[in-house]
Design an enzyme around this catalytic site. Structure first.
Site: not given
Ligand code: PEP
Length: 245
Positions: A162, A94, A168, A207, A9, A92, A11
């Protein structure tokens, strides 16, 4: 038997120049035939990404719940499909945080994507405050109940757990915590869609890196990873694909 899925992803990152990263990612995907590899990119890059890496599944990061209409600035599932996407992320965290999207919105977006023949990765996950209050399992169960379409099955639908506090941040739940949520997610899916639940992949996201991917991917009921930051460059994403192989 569920095939492993490693999904990226990007973003609000990337540019046409960044699409060069897809060359090595596509090569790694070809060297791992038992792993499905997908990358969601910004709307503006979908067509160019699909042209550059025809062997990779390119997707959108969101779609609107309507097929068309007076929704200035929004993009429909049919539009991203025409641009070359074969899947979309919905729900998601975000978007839940920044655009105040709800689980019902995620449900409507998943249904819209399905109408247009897109596969869907639907995200769920608790906040840090919810985990600290020992509410993670209930929050995830409620999100699944409100957002998973009745006709979901593994041919087009994937769930991604998630935890928001892991996205992040460089922090991840313990493997036992991941296994616990994935088990309750699978059980909830079974209640909602019956035997079809056995074919639905449940990804872990938050992460994931080349260093922790193998252990996470070996955890019960973890069928792959949704990867944000580490999907932006091949040097970080390829080791995750290799860990899934
Ligand atoms: C995500 O945004 O779906 C995500 C898992 O981000 P990251 O791997 O950077 O934590």
């Amino acid at each position: 038997m569920r095939r492993k899925l490693v999904a990226g992803n990007w973003k609000m990152n990337g540019s046409r120049a960044a699409l060069a990263e897809l060359d090595a990612i596509a090569a790694a995907a070809a060297a791992a035939p038992d792993v499905d590899v997908e990358i969601a990119v910004p709307f503006t890059l979908i067509a160019a990404a699909a042209d550059r890496a025809p062997a990779l599944a390119i997707g959108a990061e969101d779609v609107h719940e309507a097929d068309s209409g007076a929704h200035t600035g929004c993009v429909s599932a049919g539009m991203v499909k025409e641009a070359g996407a074969c899947f979309t992320i919905v729900g998601h965290s975000e978007r839940r945080a920044d655009q105040h999207e709800t689980s019902h919105d995620a449900w409507a977006k998943a249904a819209a994507a399905r109408r247009q023949g897109l596969r869907v990765i639907l995200c769920c996950g608790e906040t840090e405050a919810e985990r600290d209050a020992d509410r993670a399992e209930r929050v995830v169960q409620a999100q699944i109940e409100k957002s998973v379409p009745d006709n979901a099955d593994g041919s087009w639908f994937t769930l991604a757990y998630e935890p928001r506090w892991a996205i992040g941040t460089g922090r991840t739940p313990t493997l036992d915590e991941i296994a616990a949520i994935h088990a309750i997610a699978r059980a909830k899916l079974r209640m909602l869609i019956g035997d079809a639940a056995a074919g639905v992949r449940i990804l872990y996201g938050g992460s994931v890196t080349g260093a922790n991917a193998a252990a996470i991917l070996a955890t019960a009921n973890v069928d792959g990873a949704l990867v944000g930051g580490a999907s932006l460059t091949a040097d970080k994403f390829v080791p995750i694909i290799e860990a899934a192989a």
